[in-house]
Design a protein around this motif. Structure first.
Motif, PDB file in Angstrom:
ATOM      1  N   PRO A  21       0.838  -1.204   0.000  1.00  0.00           N
ATOM      2  CA  PRO A  21       0.000   0.000   0.000  1.00  0.00           C
ATOM      3  C   PRO A  21       0.868   1.247   0.000  1.00  0.00           C
ATOM      4  O   PRO A  21       1.908   1.311   0.675  1.00  0.00           O
ATOM      5  CB  PRO A  21      -0.802  -0.128   1.305  1.00  0.00           C
ATOM      6  N   GLU A  27      -3.095  -3.779   4.323  1.00  0.00           N
ATOM      7  CA  GLU A  27      -4.387  -4.055   3.712  1.00  0.00           C
ATOM      8  C   GLU A  27      -4.573  -5.564   3.626  1.00  0.00           C
ATOM      9  O   GLU A  27      -3.847  -6.231   2.878  1.00  0.00           O
ATOM     10  CB  GLU A  27      -4.494  -3.436   2.325  1.00  0.00           C
ATOM     11  N   ASP A 102      -8.051  -1.463  -2.002  1.00  0.00           N
ATOM     12  CA  ASP A 102      -8.875  -0.401  -1.430  1.00  0.00           C
ATOM     13  C   ASP A 102      -8.237   0.975  -1.591  1.00  0.00           C
ATOM     14  O   ASP A 102      -8.931   1.980  -1.697  1.00  0.00           O
ATOM     15  CB  ASP A 102      -9.124  -0.674   0.058  1.00  0.00           C
TER      16      ASP A 102
END
Length: 323
Positions: A21, A27, A102
Motif C-alpha cells: 500500500p 491491507e 482499497d
C-alpha cells in the motif's frame, strides 16, 4: 494497466515483483485483490490470469517465505515474488496488472527476457489459470468414518477441476489452497480426495488416477508439517485437527504430463466428494494456441478469503459465493 510490452521473438526467463500500500497501512488480502495477466503474440484472451499471490505460489491472500524450482516468495515475509518459468513468445509479449485494492499501491518489478534473431522454435506457450469454488459435498449426518472414507466415485463427476484445456501441450503443475469449513471435534482430515487426470478426452477411469490428495502432492499420512522442495511442498499445514487454511504445491517439471488434444486435471474434495470446503488453485501448463477462452476472473469480493474463525454467518458466505 500494461506494465510490460515486448516486441519480437523471445522468452521471458525470470520475473520479480513486489508491492505494498502506498501509505504503508496494512491491507488484508492485498495479494488476492491484484490480478496478473499475460498475453502472447497479440492475443486478446490472456494465457495467464490469476491473483498475484496465487500465481506466485500461495493462495488465501497471503505471502510467506517459501521456495521451489519455478516459483518462490522471498524475504521479507514472502513479499518478494519470483517466477523462473520459461515463457516463450513468437512475436510479442504483454504483461498486465489490475489492482482492486482499497487504496493506491506502489509496485516494483523486473521482467528478464531474451530476444532472438530468428523465430522461436516452439509453438508452445506458457499458461496459468486461477479458479475458486465452494465445493458441494454431502450432509454431515452420517457416521464420521463413512463421511471421511465411505463410498466410491466411479465417474469423476463433481470433482474439483483445476484445469480443463484444449490443444496440444504438457501440464507442469499447480498450487492448491483449501479452507476447511467443517467445524467438528471428530476426525476432520480435509483430504483423502483422489486426483484424476483425464488425457485426450478419455472416459473414466482415467489413465492417471491417484490414491489420495496428500499422495498427489508427494506427501503422506495426513500431513501438517510445512515443507519446501524443488517440485513439491506444503506451505500452510492447517491448525489443530486439520482446521483452517492449507496450501500445497506440486510441479511436474521432471515428469510433465503430455496431452495431444485436451487435458482435464481434477481432484476429489474429500473421499468420494463428501466435503464442502473452500477450494482455490492455480494450474500451470504449456500448450499450442489458440487456447480455450478463459472467462473474466471473479469480481474482487468473490476472490477474498473467508474469515479464519468458524462458524461463518450468512453475510460472510455471501461475500465470496453466490448461492
Amino acid at each position: 494497466m500494461d506494465i510490460g510490452r515486448i516486441a519480437g521473438s523471445g522468452c521471458i526467463t525470470h520475473i520479480w515483483m513486489t508491492m505494498a500500500p502506498f501509505d504503508h497501512v496494512t491491507e488484508p488480502a492485498l495479494h488476492r485483490k491484484v490480478v496478473l495477466r499475460m498475453f502472447w503474440d497479440g492475443e486478446d484472451n490472456p494465457s495467464v490470469q490469476a491473483p498475484i499471490g496465487d500465481f506466485f505460489g500461495i493462495g488465501h491472500g497471503i505471502t510467506k517465505n517459501f521456495w521451489s524450482a519455478p516459483l518462490a516468495m522471498s524475504p521479507e515475509d514472502g513479499q518478494a515474488m519470483n517466477s523462473f518459468f520459461a515463457m516463450p513468445f513468437g512475436s510479442s509479449a504483454r504483461i498486465q496488472l489490475e489492482s482492486n485494492a482499497d487504496r493506491p499501491i506502489k509496485f516494483y518489478f523486473y521482467v528478464d527476457y531474451e530476444l532472438y534473431d530468428t523465430a522461436i522454435d516452439s509453438p508452445l506457450r506458457f499458461h496459468a489459470l486461477w479458479r475458486r469454488e465452494l465445493t458441494q459435498g454431502i450432509e454431515d449426518n452420517i457416521s464420521n468414518a463413512l463421511f471421511e472414507f465411505g463410498g466410491k466415485n466411479t465417474t469423476g463427476a463433481g470433482n474439483y477441476v483445476m484445469l480443463d484445456a484444449v490443444g496440444k501441450g504438457h501440464y507442469v503443475g499447480c498450487n492448491l489452497n483449501i479452507h476447511n469449513l467443517r467445524a467438528t471435534r471428530e476426525w476432520n482430515w480435509y483430504g483423502e480426495g483422489d486426483d484424476m487426470i483425464f488425457i485426450d478426452g478419455e472416459a473414466w477411469p482415467p489413465s492417471l488416477h491417484g490414491t489420495g490428495m496428500e499422495d498427489y502432492f508427494n506427501t503422506a499420512w495426513c500431513p501438517q508439517q510445512e515443507y519446501h522442495s524443488p517440485y513439491h511442498g506444503i506451505t500452510l499445514g492447517g491448525g489443530p485437527n486439520w482446521s483452517g487454511k492449507i496450501s500445497a504445491y506440486r510441479f511436474h517439471i521432471q515428469d510433465p504430463i503430455m496431452f495431444d488434444t485436451s487435458i482435464k486435471v481434477t481432484i476429489e474434495h474429500g473421499h468420494n466428494n463428501h466435503r464442502s470446503d473452500d477450494y482455490s488453485s492455480t494450474a500451470y501448463w504449456y500448450q499450442t494456441e489458440p487456447h480455450k477462452d478463459h472467462p473474466l476472473i471473479l469480481p474482487v469480493r468473490q476472490r477474498l478469503p473467508l474469515p479464519d474463525i468458524l462458524p461463518f454467518n450468512e453475510d460472510d458466505m455471501k461475500q465470496c459465493f453466490d448461492y
